[in-house]
Design a protein around this motif. Sequence first.
Motif, PDB file in Angstrom:
ATOM      1  N   VAL A 169       0.516  -0.902   0.217  1.00  0.00           N
ATOM      2  CA  VAL A 169       0.155  -0.406  -0.304  1.00  0.00           C
ATOM      3  C   VAL A 169       1.350   1.100  -0.050  1.00  0.00           C
ATOM      4  N   TRP A 170      -0.027   2.685  -0.673  1.00  0.00           N
ATOM      5  CA  TRP A 170       0.947   3.791  -0.868  1.00  0.00           C
ATOM      6  C   TRP A 170       0.385   4.365  -0.239  1.00  0.00           C
ATOM      7  N   ARG A 171       0.846   5.777   0.481  1.00  0.00           N
ATOM      8  CA  ARG A 171      -0.099   6.920   0.903  1.00  0.00           C
ATOM      9  C   ARG A 171       1.076   7.815   0.272  1.00  0.00           C
ATOM     10  N   VAL A 172       0.588   9.481   0.618  1.00  0.00           N
ATOM     11  CA  VAL A 172       0.757  10.320   0.335  1.00  0.00           C
ATOM     12  C   VAL A 172       0.978  11.142   1.866  1.00  0.00           C
ATOM     13  N   PHE A 210       5.764  15.125  -3.585  1.00  0.00           N
ATOM     14  CA  PHE A 210       5.077  14.233  -2.620  1.00  0.00           C
ATOM     15  C   PHE A 210       5.912  13.705  -2.301  1.00  0.00           C
ATOM     16  N   GLY A 211       5.828  12.987  -0.892  1.00  0.00           N
ATOM     17  CA  GLY A 211       6.046  12.703  -0.054  1.00  0.00           C
ATOM     18  C   GLY A 211       5.198  11.108   0.712  1.00  0.00           C
ATOM     19  N   LEU A 212       5.954   9.686  -0.333  1.00  0.00           N
ATOM     20  CA  LEU A 212       5.348   8.946  -0.555  1.00  0.00           C
ATOM     21  C   LEU A 212       5.590   8.118   0.382  1.00  0.00           C
ATOM     22  N   GLN A 213       4.575   7.440   1.443  1.00  0.00           N
ATOM     23  CA  GLN A 213       4.989   6.303   2.052  1.00  0.00           C
ATOM     24  C   GLN A 213       4.238   5.173   1.767  1.00  0.00           C
ATOM     25  N   VAL A 214       5.632   3.711   1.594  1.00  0.00           N
ATOM     26  CA  VAL A 214       5.406   2.752   0.867  1.00  0.00           C
ATOM     27  C   VAL A 214       5.245   0.959   2.190  1.00  0.00           C
ATOM     28  N   VAL A 262       9.407   7.860  -0.240  1.00  0.00           N
ATOM     29  CA  VAL A 262       9.844   8.211  -1.901  1.00  0.00           C
ATOM     30  C   VAL A 262      10.151   9.404  -1.792  1.00  0.00           C
ATOM     31  N   ASP A 263      10.575  10.422  -2.179  1.00  0.00           N
ATOM     32  CA  ASP A 263       9.950  11.476  -2.352  1.00  0.00           C
ATOM     33  C   ASP A 263       9.885  11.421  -4.049  1.00  0.00           C
ATOM     34  N   TRP A 264       8.902  12.104  -4.634  1.00  0.00           N
ATOM     35  CA  TRP A 264       8.174  11.958  -6.137  1.00  0.00           C
ATOM     36  C   TRP A 264       7.876  13.813  -6.478  1.00  0.00           C
ATOM     37  N   LEU A 265       8.908  14.102  -7.624  1.00  0.00           N
ATOM     38  CA  LEU A 265       8.623  14.898  -8.361  1.00  0.00           C
ATOM     39  C   LEU A 265       7.740  14.786  -9.932  1.00  0.00           C
ATOM     40  N   THR A 266       6.136  15.502  -9.336  1.00  0.00           N
ATOM     41  CA  THR A 266       5.658  15.208 -11.280  1.00  0.00           C
ATOM     42  C   THR A 266       5.255  16.114 -11.565  1.00  0.00           C
ATOM     43  N   PRO A 267       5.727  16.585 -13.037  1.00  0.00           N
ATOM     44  CA  PRO A 267       5.449  17.723 -13.602  1.00  0.00           C
ATOM     45  C   PRO A 267       4.157  17.980 -14.145  1.00  0.00           C
ATOM     46  N   ARG A 268       3.530  19.481 -14.378  1.00  0.00           N
ATOM     47  CA  ARG A 268       2.204  19.229 -14.249  1.00  0.00           C
ATOM     48  C   ARG A 268       1.826  19.391 -16.181  1.00  0.00           C
ATOM     49  N   ARG A 303      12.624   7.231 -11.003  1.00  0.00           N
ATOM     50  CA  ARG A 303      11.409   8.056 -11.328  1.00  0.00           C
ATOM     51  C   ARG A 303      11.817   8.733  -9.830  1.00  0.00           C
ATOM     52  N   ALA A 304      11.856   8.499  -8.952  1.00  0.00           N
ATOM     53  CA  ALA A 304      11.810   9.407  -7.325  1.00  0.00           C
ATOM     54  C   ALA A 304      12.755   8.809  -7.311  1.00  0.00           C
ATOM     55  N   HIS A 305      12.921   9.373  -5.860  1.00  0.00           N
ATOM     56  CA  HIS A 305      14.206   9.114  -5.117  1.00  0.00           C
ATOM     57  C   HIS A 305      13.810   8.767  -3.687  1.00  0.00           C
ATOM     58  N   VAL A 306      13.940   7.569  -3.429  1.00  0.00           N
ATOM     59  CA  VAL A 306      13.893   6.804  -1.806  1.00  0.00           C
ATOM     60  C   VAL A 306      14.529   7.801  -0.900  1.00  0.00           C
ATOM     61  N   THR A 307      14.139   8.074   0.313  1.00  0.00           N
ATOM     62  CA  THR A 307      14.274   9.073   1.462  1.00  0.00           C
ATOM     63  C   THR A 307      14.569   7.956   2.578  1.00  0.00           C
ATOM     64  N   ARG A 308      13.423   7.131   3.300  1.00  0.00           N
ATOM     65  CA  ARG A 308      13.518   7.067   4.411  1.00  0.00           C
ATOM     66  C   ARG A 308      13.842   5.214   3.908  1.00  0.00           C
ATOM     67  N   TRP A 309      14.660   3.990   4.555  1.00  0.00           N
ATOM     68  CA  TRP A 309      14.280   2.883   5.166  1.00  0.00           C
ATOM     69  C   TRP A 309      13.698   2.842   6.609  1.00  0.00           C
ATOM     70  N   GLY A 310      11.800   2.225   6.404  1.00  0.00           N
ATOM     71  CA  GLY A 310      11.621   2.060   7.755  1.00  0.00           C
ATOM     72  C   GLY A 310      11.968   0.816   8.408  1.00  0.00           C
ATOM     73  N   GLY A 311      11.507   0.956   9.271  1.00  0.00           N
ATOM     74  CA  GLY A 311      11.063   0.031   9.700  1.00  0.00           C
ATOM     75  C   GLY A 311      10.589  -1.470   9.696  1.00  0.00           C
ATOM     76  N   GLN A 312      11.612  -2.672   9.949  1.00  0.00           N
ATOM     77  CA  GLN A 312      11.203  -4.165   9.747  1.00  0.00           C
ATOM     78  C   GLN A 312      10.464  -4.709  11.652  1.00  0.00           C
ATOM     79  N   ASP A 313       8.903  -4.983  11.008  1.00  0.00           N
ATOM     80  CA  ASP A 313       8.737  -6.270  11.974  1.00  0.00           C
ATOM     81  C   ASP A 313       6.917  -7.023  11.604  1.00  0.00           C
ATOM     82  N   ARG A 314       6.281  -7.286  13.280  1.00  0.00           N
ATOM     83  CA  ARG A 314       5.395  -8.211  12.953  1.00  0.00           C
ATOM     84  C   ARG A 314       4.539  -8.055  13.019  1.00  0.00           C
ATOM     85  N   ASP A 315       3.323  -7.871  12.500  1.00  0.00           N
ATOM     86  CA  ASP A 315       2.124  -7.096  13.609  1.00  0.00           C
ATOM     87  C   ASP A 315       1.485  -8.185  14.336  1.00  0.00           C
ATOM     88  N   PRO A 316       1.482  -8.336  15.567  1.00  0.00           N
ATOM     89  CA  PRO A 316       1.354  -8.866  16.186  1.00  0.00           C
ATOM     90  C   PRO A 316      -0.107  -9.962  16.559  1.00  0.00           C
TER      91      PRO A 316
END
Length: 121
Positions: A42-45, A63-67, A115-121, A91-104
Amino acid sequence: MYPPIFRAVASAPAATAVLGASPVRFYPFGEAPQDVAHPYAVWRVISGSPENYLAGRPDIDGFGLQVDVYGPDANSVVDAARAVRDAVELRAHVTRWGGQDRDPDTRNYHISFDVDWLTPR
């Protein structure tokens, strides 16, 4: 006003090999079906703004996106995260490696990155 991340992932053969092709299991946040096959992502702005100029209208939106990638085992989640990363990285830049976990509750494995994404209009 909308980053083309889905198009990038859905058109990448390595990503569709892991996330399926019809349909690709890459959803806007909160839109994954209840019984979706695994792995899926999933992804979100999480942030965004136009590139404003003093002399004219903006020509790019940023846009700053989280995947987030979920799956039943660590290997499938790592493979899916790599495939999504590779699909967007040219097409974009990965800016952060987040955590790795397991849902309880679900016992699903999870990896996150931004991800930081620049989108031309």
